[in-house]
Write an enzyme that holds these catalytic residues in place. Sequence first.
Site, PDB file in Angstrom:
ATOM      1  N   ASP A  92       0.856  -1.180   0.000  1.00  0.00           N
ATOM      2  CA  ASP A  92       0.000   0.000   0.000  1.00  0.00           C
ATOM      3  C   ASP A  92       0.899   1.239   0.000  1.00  0.00           C
ATOM      4  O   ASP A  92       2.107   1.146   0.191  1.00  0.00           O
ATOM      5  CB  ASP A  92      -0.974  -0.013   1.173  1.00  0.00           C
ATOM      6  CG  ASP A  92      -0.294   0.080   2.531  1.00  0.00           C
ATOM      7  OD1 ASP A  92       0.909   0.383   2.578  1.00  0.00           O
ATOM      8  OD2 ASP A  92      -0.970  -0.143   3.544  1.00  0.00           O
ATOM      9  N   ASP A 271      -7.442  -7.774   1.678  1.00  0.00           N
ATOM     10  CA  ASP A 271      -6.440  -7.860   2.741  1.00  0.00           C
ATOM     11  C   ASP A 271      -7.083  -7.377   4.021  1.00  0.00           C
ATOM     12  O   ASP A 271      -8.007  -6.552   3.992  1.00  0.00           O
ATOM     13  CB  ASP A 271      -5.201  -7.001   2.430  1.00  0.00           C
ATOM     14  CG  ASP A 271      -5.451  -5.534   2.765  1.00  0.00           C
ATOM     15  OD1 ASP A 271      -5.023  -5.088   3.852  1.00  0.00           O
ATOM     16  OD2 ASP A 271      -6.087  -4.836   1.952  1.00  0.00           O
TER      17      ASP A 271
END
Length: 376
Positions: A92, A271
Amino acid sequence: MFFVLQNSDKFSHARAGSIKTDHGDIETPVFMPVGTAGSVKGIDVKALDEQAKATIILGNTYHLYLRPGIEVMRQAGGLHNFCAWKRPILTDSGGFQVFSLSQRRKLSENGAEFQSHIDGSKHLFTPENVVDTQRIIGADIIMALDECAPGDSDIEYAKKSMELTHRWLKRGIEHFENTKPLYNFSQTFFPIVQGCCFKDLRKQSADFVSQFNCAGNAIGGLAVGEPQEVMYEMIEVVNNILPLDKPRYLMGVGTPANILEAISLGIDMFDCVIPTRNGRNGMLFTQNGIINIKNEKWKYDFTKIDETGTCEIDITYSKAYLRHLFISGEMLGPQIASIHNLAFYSWLMQESRKHILKNSFVEWKNKIIKQIMVRL
């Protein structure tokens, strides 16, 4: 990276596919264990691969940038080499940490300035330098810098936040296209749809993101305090616009029930810290329901953790033994529980895929949610 769509369920929007990367193929739907600081807490890469059955893991740009630091990442040859993980990695951009550190950060057109939670030092994340950082980390899939607005934002703030994310996205894509991978494998870039809980903003953002024709797209800013019915509504709105031939990644979600409902709405990638965080605290997800292994009721229960055999570890240890480890403060307990929960999530993805390919997903989903979410 490219995506092959293998089947769309006839009775829902659920999809089964395969993501091709230089570090291997990823069958979808897929759950990505969260390895925040270069490790999935308490689990070595062999157990992650062989017992938890992970095919891709997530690393966190914010945490890896601060510690061990980018120069360590560079000299190691990237995160794959550093942590000895041979399969794909997604990172990310640090956008969610910008959101969660709201008392320590300042947003501007240039980027997000924040104070380190470690030593208070100041740093700036820009759309360009988070691409550079993720290039150095060596992620197979790189995320765009975005602002994750709180779930209770009013429409004025949500619109300003979305428009800033869009301007950042244009800069991030341009910089990604003008730079190259540092190691001997390809990398790809995912933009992120924002817009909080407002349909019109979500539509605008999905339209804006789709025009760039990136290899995949993400949906951010959900599961941040809004009711889950609203979350599902936003997913549906966005997935009606995002291209069918690209994988869709729902960031930071969630419980097994959340994931199954999102799969039925057309999500491919997930996730969340829930399986490992809850595992470390003694909560186990099983095919028969949810167990709090610390409860007295398991003290004399010598049956296996999950006799259905989600993974090898489930038919090795008993509930009584696992409870003993937790009550005694033995570190093996949280490790076993974390591996078990990740294996359960992998099983859930594999079963979902199997039923999507057979066009029986909806009937199975409605039955299995009731079964796995009951408290034992």
